[in-house]
Design an enzyme around this catalytic site. Structure first.
Site, PDB file in Angstrom:
ATOM      1  N   TYR A 247      37.060 120.333  94.975  1.00 27.39           N
ATOM      2  CA  TYR A 247      37.647 121.393  95.839  1.00 27.39           C
ATOM      3  C   TYR A 247      38.009 120.684  97.198  1.00 27.39           C
ATOM      4  CZ  TYR A 247      39.608 125.913  96.276  1.00 27.39           C
ATOM      5  OH  TYR A 247      40.424 126.942  96.686  1.00 27.39           O
TER       6      TYR A 247
ATOM      7  N   ASP B 158      49.035 119.402 104.203  1.00 24.68           N
ATOM      8  CA  ASP B 158      48.292 119.406 105.278  1.00 24.68           C
ATOM      9  C   ASP B 158      47.600 117.848 105.387  1.00 24.68           C
ATOM     10  OD1 ASP B 158      46.330 119.254 106.889  1.00 24.68           O
ATOM     11  OD2 ASP B 158      45.360 120.911 106.238  1.00 24.68           O
TER      12      ASP B 158
ATOM     13  N   LYS C 111      42.363 125.308  99.901  1.00 27.29           N
ATOM     14  CA  LYS C 111      43.129 126.396  99.169  1.00 27.29           C
ATOM     15  C   LYS C 111      44.534 125.818  99.227  1.00 27.29           C
ATOM     16  CE  LYS C 111      40.491 129.652  97.974  1.00 27.29           C
ATOM     17  NZ  LYS C 111      40.170 129.975  96.421  1.00 27.29           N
TER      18      LYS C 111
HETATM   19  C1  F6R Z   1      40.702 124.316 106.100  1.00 24.91           C
HETATM   20  C2  F6R Z   1      39.922 125.596 106.663  1.00 24.91           C
HETATM   21  C3  F6R Z   1      38.910 125.605 107.484  1.00 24.91           C
HETATM   22  C4  F6R Z   1      37.993 124.505 107.183  1.00 24.91           C
HETATM   23  C5  F6R Z   1      36.609 124.554 108.191  1.00 24.91           C
HETATM   24  C6  F6R Z   1      35.410 123.771 108.050  1.00 24.91           C
HETATM   25  O1  F6R Z   1      41.709 124.639 105.595  1.00 24.91           O
HETATM   26  O2  F6R Z   1      40.272 126.554 106.066  1.00 24.91           O
HETATM   27  O3  F6R Z   1      38.439 126.845 107.733  1.00 24.91           O
HETATM   28  O4  F6R Z   1      37.546 124.675 105.834  1.00 24.91           O
HETATM   29  O5  F6R Z   1      37.057 124.488 109.678  1.00 24.91           O
HETATM   30  O6  F6R Z   1      36.009 122.159 108.000  1.00 24.91           O
HETATM   31  P1  F6R Z   1      35.216 121.016 107.913  1.00 24.91           P
HETATM   32  O7  F6R Z   1      34.255 120.961 106.544  1.00 24.91           O
HETATM   33  O8  F6R Z   1      36.089 120.040 107.780  1.00 24.91           O
HETATM   34  O9  F6R Z   1      34.246 121.102 109.077  1.00 24.91           O
HETATM   35 MG    MG Z   2      46.614 125.080 105.618  1.00 24.05          MG
HETATM   36 MG    MG Z   3      44.211 122.926 105.939  1.00 22.06          MG
END
Ligand code: F6R
Ligand code: MG
Ligand code: MG
Length: 382
Positions: A233, A15, A236
């Site tokens: 972390y 990603d 995933k």
């Molecule tokens: C990323 C994912 C999303 C992010 C969420 C918060 O793979 O699963 O659910 O974790 O959009 O992202 P941030 O912290 O970048 O605002």
């Molecule tokens: Mg992904």
């Molecule tokens: Mg992602």
């Protein structure tokens, strides 16, 4: 180097940024990966390639004769992701370069951010493969469907009635926390295998082999746990799996069947929620509800003389691969409806378990800071 007469099929995925949150890589990013892989094809590093995606992850499918963990092939994938990252940064994509954790390539993408699943085999007369790609979940998500496929006679009738499948399969199981692995044998050790795999926070299947002399590898899954490779972390794994089918291995239909049950998997929204695994086409893999629900796609192609062979039209699709997109059809609508029902149910738990993951698995947490703030107010219970 000595080139093997065995073919290696590699998926390397990452990603490196997407449009509007963690949704879909920009087509220019995908095209920049294709350009780098075209150079690799001209240079003879790979025999063939196909670039696709699931949700926000770019997946590079490659065939070559360099074996697993080839520095050249991993280096090529790394260059492709770097090129896509450069564009993602210029275009101010969201989370540009997320899975590029190191500045310099050191011989293998393992531990550097991208995930990989690779298998090497001697090509049979016909070689059907299914490529699974998942978004917003972790490698152990494949444990339930693949243990059904390779161990459960109520799923794979071939285990009962095909003499070559009847001898059973060997499983390499990894402990992703302690970095240990073990090979176990089914059907004799089925209950012991399930005793480990049932703990999806720790154990996952890495590889499955046929116990029949002439067949070899059956399945491989990417098990690069990003939270550990990054030291903190960062998401995933969004794992991929390659499953080799037919002629003594489970049939294509036996491999697909377990995905009709939309099991709960970890990794949805902020890597911190359980949601039901939603089988869908590549085009339908954008995370459209609460950054999900977790998706899984299944693409089918042959390996023919070391190259990919899909359903391409000989006139219009020269140089383009067209895999069978198995979850695209309306047969899967029922599973999708069930997945949405279960996912909405899980959402109704809000920030409570089991809507959210256990504390060790949460990608985001405020708990240490909250406990620190409350330290002086916390009293012993008599
Ligand atoms: C990323 C994912 C999303 C992010 C969420 C918060 O793979 O699963 O659910 O974790 O959009 O992202 P941030 O912290 O970048 O605002
Ligand atoms: Mg992904
Ligand atoms: Mg992602």
């Amino acid at each position: 180097m000595i080139m093997s007469d065995r073919v290696t099929v590699s998926i390397i995925k990452a990603d490196v940024g997407s449009v509007c949150g963690h949704s879909r890589p920009h087509p220019k990013m995908m095209e920049s990966c294709r350009e780098v892989l075209r150079d690799g094809l001209r240079a003879g590093t790979v025999n063939d390639f196909y670039v696709t995606r699931v949700g926000d992850d770019i997946n590079l499918f490659m065939t070559h004769n360099r074996g697993e963990n080839s520095k050249d092939v991993h280096g090529l994938a790394w260059e492709a992701f770097k090129a896509a990252t450069k564009l993602a940064k210029e275009m101010k994509m969201y989370a540009a370069g997320q899975d590029i954790l190191k500045d310099a390539f050191s011989g293998n993408v393992r531990g550097m951010g991208p995930g990989s699943a690779e298998m090497e085999f001697k090509e049979r007369g016909a070689e059907p493969l299914i490529f699974f790609m998942a978004d917003k979940t972790e490698p152990s998500a494949y444990s339930m469907p693949l243990s059904r496929v390779f161990m459960d006679p109520y799923t794979t009738t071939g285990l009962v009635i095909d003499p070559r499948a009847h001898v059973g399969f060997k499983f390499e199981i990894v402990d992703v926390i302690d970095s240990k692995k073990i090979v176990m044998s089914a059907p004799e050790e089925s209950y012991d295998i399930l005793s480990l795999l049932g703990d999806t926070t720790r154990y996952a299947i890495k590889r499955i082999w046929s116990k029949h002399d002439d067949i070899g590898i059956g399945a491989v899954i990417s098990t690069d746990k990003l939270n550990l490779t990054a030291g903190k972390y960062v998401g995933k794994d969004d794992p991929v799996a390659i499953v080799r089918c037919q002629s003594g291995l489970p049939a294509v239909g036996e491999v697909l069947q377990p995905f009709m049950f939309p099991q709960l998997v970890a990794g949805w929204m902020r890597g911190s929620h359980y949601g039901a695994w939603f089988p869908c086409s590549v085009d339908n893999s954008d995370p459209t509800f609460f950054d999900g629900p977790p998706r899984v796609c299944a693409l089918g192609m042959m390996i023919s003389n070391g190259k990919f062979q899909g359903c391409e039209d000989p006139v219009h699709d020269v140089g383009v691969h067209r895999p069978i997109d198995f979850f695209a059809g309306s047969e899967w609508d029922g599973a999708r409806a069930k997945a949405m029902k279960a996912s909405i149910y899980m959402r109704q738990h809000g920030p409570f378990m089991p809507g959210i993951l256990g504390p060790e698995e949460m990608e985001y947490t405020t708990r240490p800071a909250v406990l620190c703030k409350l330290k002086d107010r916390m009293e012993n219970i008599d």
